[in-house]
Design a protein around this motif. Structure first.
Motif, short mmCIF file in Angstrom:
data_model
loop_
_atom_site.label_atom_id
_atom_site.label_comp_id
_atom_site.label_asym_id
_atom_site.label_seq_id
_atom_site.Cartn_x
_atom_site.Cartn_y
_atom_site.Cartn_z
N ARG A 3 92.05 2.44 94.16
CA ARG A 3 91.67 2.04 94.80
C ARG A 3 90.06 1.77 95.32
O ARG A 3 89.34 2.28 95.28
N LEU A 4 90.57 -0.22 95.88
CA LEU A 4 89.24 -0.34 95.87
C LEU A 4 88.95 -0.64 97.54
O LEU A 4 87.77 -0.11 97.98
N GLY A 5 90.20 -0.36 98.38
CA GLY A 5 89.53 -0.68 99.83
C GLY A 5 89.29 -2.38 100.30
O GLY A 5 90.44 -3.63 99.94
N THR A 6 88.64 -2.39 101.09
CA THR A 6 88.29 -3.84 102.17
C THR A 6 87.16 -4.27 101.19
O THR A 6 85.57 -3.60 101.46
N GLY A 7 87.31 -5.55 100.73
CA GLY A 7 85.80 -6.16 100.74
C GLY A 7 85.95 -7.49 100.47
O GLY A 7 86.08 -7.68 101.76
N ILE A 8 84.74 -8.00 100.34
CA ILE A 8 84.04 -9.59 100.46
C ILE A 8 83.26 -10.31 99.36
O ILE A 8 82.47 -9.50 98.28
N GLY A 9 83.65 -11.35 98.76
CA GLY A 9 82.41 -12.28 98.07
C GLY A 9 80.98 -12.17 98.22
O GLY A 9 80.63 -12.56 98.86
N TRP A 10 80.87 -11.51 97.15
CA TRP A 10 79.03 -12.01 97.47
C TRP A 10 78.71 -13.46 96.54
O TRP A 10 79.20 -13.73 95.99
N VAL A 27 82.92 -5.11 96.39
CA VAL A 27 82.02 -6.59 97.29
C VAL A 27 82.58 -7.16 95.06
O VAL A 27 83.14 -6.72 93.89
N GLU A 28 83.08 -8.89 95.04
CA GLU A 28 83.32 -9.61 94.22
C GLU A 28 81.87 -10.54 94.21
O GLU A 28 81.72 -11.12 94.76
N ALA A 29 81.99 -10.56 92.48
CA ALA A 29 80.88 -11.63 91.94
C ALA A 29 81.60 -12.47 91.18
O ALA A 29 81.88 -11.68 90.18
N VAL A 30 80.70 -13.66 91.70
CA VAL A 30 81.01 -15.09 90.27
C VAL A 30 80.45 -14.16 88.87
O VAL A 30 79.33 -14.33 89.32
N ALA A 31 81.23 -14.19 87.91
CA ALA A 31 80.98 -13.79 87.13
C ALA A 31 79.87 -14.56 86.23
O ALA A 31 78.90 -14.27 85.14
N SER A 42 69.92 -7.15 95.03
CA SER A 42 71.18 -6.90 96.28
C SER A 42 72.41 -6.12 95.63
O SER A 42 73.08 -5.20 96.24
N LEU A 43 72.38 -6.67 94.78
CA LEU A 43 73.65 -5.93 93.64
C LEU A 43 73.57 -4.96 93.19
O LEU A 43 73.95 -3.76 93.47
N VAL A 44 72.36 -4.43 92.74
CA VAL A 44 71.54 -3.32 92.64
C VAL A 44 72.04 -2.70 93.12
O VAL A 44 72.42 -1.53 92.96
#
Length: 482
Positions: A3-10, A27-31, A42-44
């Protein structure tokens, strides 16, 4: 599925805002934009707070005719480990064509292009997905993409194509409801029909994004607000299955944080509305089953005495299940695997030729392949050139500064006769070299700045900034002019 929930593209442009947003579960980040050894701070910080980070690949080209590149797969695996991600996602698309399979120059699209929904393309895609699954340390999910054009001779609907892919490989699906809307406008496909045909249990999470319509064509820009039709498709999906996660994508033209938060609120509302509809349908179905079972029980009780009497008087035995019904069938997954292994190489050859022909028409100006809509191909070609100009401006932000308002016009002129062959950074250097050649720049100041930029980046390492070295270079330039 987790279960992930609600996210946004970082994205770096909104990194600070994302950290402060309430209710962000992941969040999702372009690999390709993440360096495993130097993660953005910020991701850390997000990871330290327990926010899940999913790497989202854009350049693997699983839908291409060639097998996935081992180096690219290894790089994706490194990013998974660096981010501690529970899964990784990519696209059902091809991004390059040509090369050894077609004995033609390798070309890059610079963007995601749809694959034909044919048996050949499905067989190749299934094998490519299996190769990727074997190389990656976590589950893989693949995304349906938006399309401006339709391939001639397609043999399946989008829902059928995705169902077979998931059935034959076990891959998870990342369903982009904005792309379903795009294909509805551009290809006349029914989003509800696609959702009805999907293996809903295979959904890993859902993408939601905005776009715009121009001259009857929907452009999946990721730079505009999410429209109501996209939210309606999300509600329809949520009325069929509870999505493990839903994510808002925004790649440019970023609004104020408050506007992004309002969009996230609308997305939550669409999911909640679908959940209410799903609950109502399930209750109605449960009541119907209970009523049917009650009627069956009553009828059984009424007939029970008669059946018992007949059995005792005639000595009859219960009927056996027909033998054919007891024989297990081979699973579709196994059938699919055997079929893919048997025809993979011929299928790759046919797919390679078709994709190279299309991509060459889009980026190199060769004739339009038979069966394609010439007008739509022109729209796609212009969209690719515009996207290419935008990405080069991000990769080399100094170029729009040096060239000013003339940057875009100059780049589009360059792109018409110079297909991309080796990525955006090489493309930026080639563009600068093109402008410097043959005196294309009349402004001496612009030419000097662009030449300095090109020299700084075209060598094996940055040029020295020491005063003595710089003076020697300047002296050499003066002497060469004499």
């Amino acid at each position: 599925m987790e279960r992930l929930g609600t996210g946004i593209g970082w994205r770096p442009e909104i990194a600070d805002a994302v950290e402060r947003m309430p209710g962000i579960d992941w969040v999702e980040a372009v690999a390709e934009n993440v360096c495993p050894g130097h993660l953005p701070e910020s991701l850390v910080r997000l990871r330290e707070r327990g926010v899940t980070v999913i790497p989202h690949g854009v350049s693997l080209g699983l839908g291409g005719a060639e097998r996935p590149d081992a180096g690219r797969l290894a790089e994706l695996a490194e990013r998974v480990q660096a981010l501690g991600a529970p899964l990784i996602t990519e696209h059902i698309a091809f991004v390059r064509a040509g090369g050894p399979l077609t004995a033609s120059p390798r070309l890059e699209a610079g963007h995601l292009l749809s694959v034909p929904r044919t048996r050949d393309a499905l067989d190749v895609l299934c094998e490519n997905v299996r190769i990727a699954q074997d190389a990656l340390p976590v589950p893989l999910a693949v995304e349906n993409i938006a399309a401006l054009i339709s391939w001639p001779g397609e043999e399946m609907t989008e829902g059928q194509f995705l169902y077979e892919l998931a059935d034959r490989t076990g891959v998870r699906l990342l369903i982009d409801v904005a792309n379903l809307h795009t294909n509805h406008v551009n290809r006349g496909e029914d989003p509800a029909k696609a959702l009805a045909e999907l293996p809903l249990e295979a959904i890993a999470y859902v993408h939601v994004a905005g776009g715009f319509e121009r001259d009857g064509v929907w452009h999946d820009s990721h730079a505009h607000a999410v429209p109501q039709p996209v939210l309606d498709i999300l509600t329809d999906l949520a009325s069929r299955v509870t999505p493990p996660g839903v994510l808002l994508e925004r790649d440019e033209n970023f609004p104020e944080p408050g506007e992004l938060e309002r969009e996230l609120g609308a997305i939550r509302g669409a999911v909640e509305k679908g959940a209410v509809e799903k609950g109502a349908v399930e209750r109605e179905a449960a009541e119907g089953r209970a009523a049917a079972e009650g009627r069956a029980a009553a009828e059984g009780a009424a007939l029970g005495g008669l059946a018992s009497a007949e059995t005792s008087s005639s000595g009859s035995r219960p009927r056996e299940t027909p033998r054919a019904a007891q024989v297990p069938r081979e699973t579709p997954t196994r059938d699919g695997a055997v079929r893919a292994e048997a025809v993979a190489e011929p299928a790759r050859q046919r797919l390679a030729l078709a994709q190279a022909s299309l991509l060459s028409a889009l980026v190199a100006g060769t004739p339009v392949p038979e069966g394609f809509d010439r007008v739509r191909l022109g729209v796609q070609a212009r969209a690719l050139a515009g996207k290419r100009a935008d990405v080069v401006a991000k990769v080399a932000p100094e170029l729009p500064v040096i060239l000013g308002n003339g940057y875009r016009r100059a780049f589009l002129g360059y792109s018409q006769g110079h297909p991309m062959t080796d990525g955006y950074r090489r493309d930026a250097l080639d563009f600068a070299g093109y402008l410097l050649a043959d005196g294309r720049l009349e402004d001496a100041r612009v030419r000097s700045e662009l030449q300095e930029w090109w020299l700084e980046r075209s060598g094996p390492r940055p040029r020295s900034r020491r005063p003595g070295v710089r003076l020697a270079r300047a002296t050499r330039r003066v002497l060469l002019r004499r």
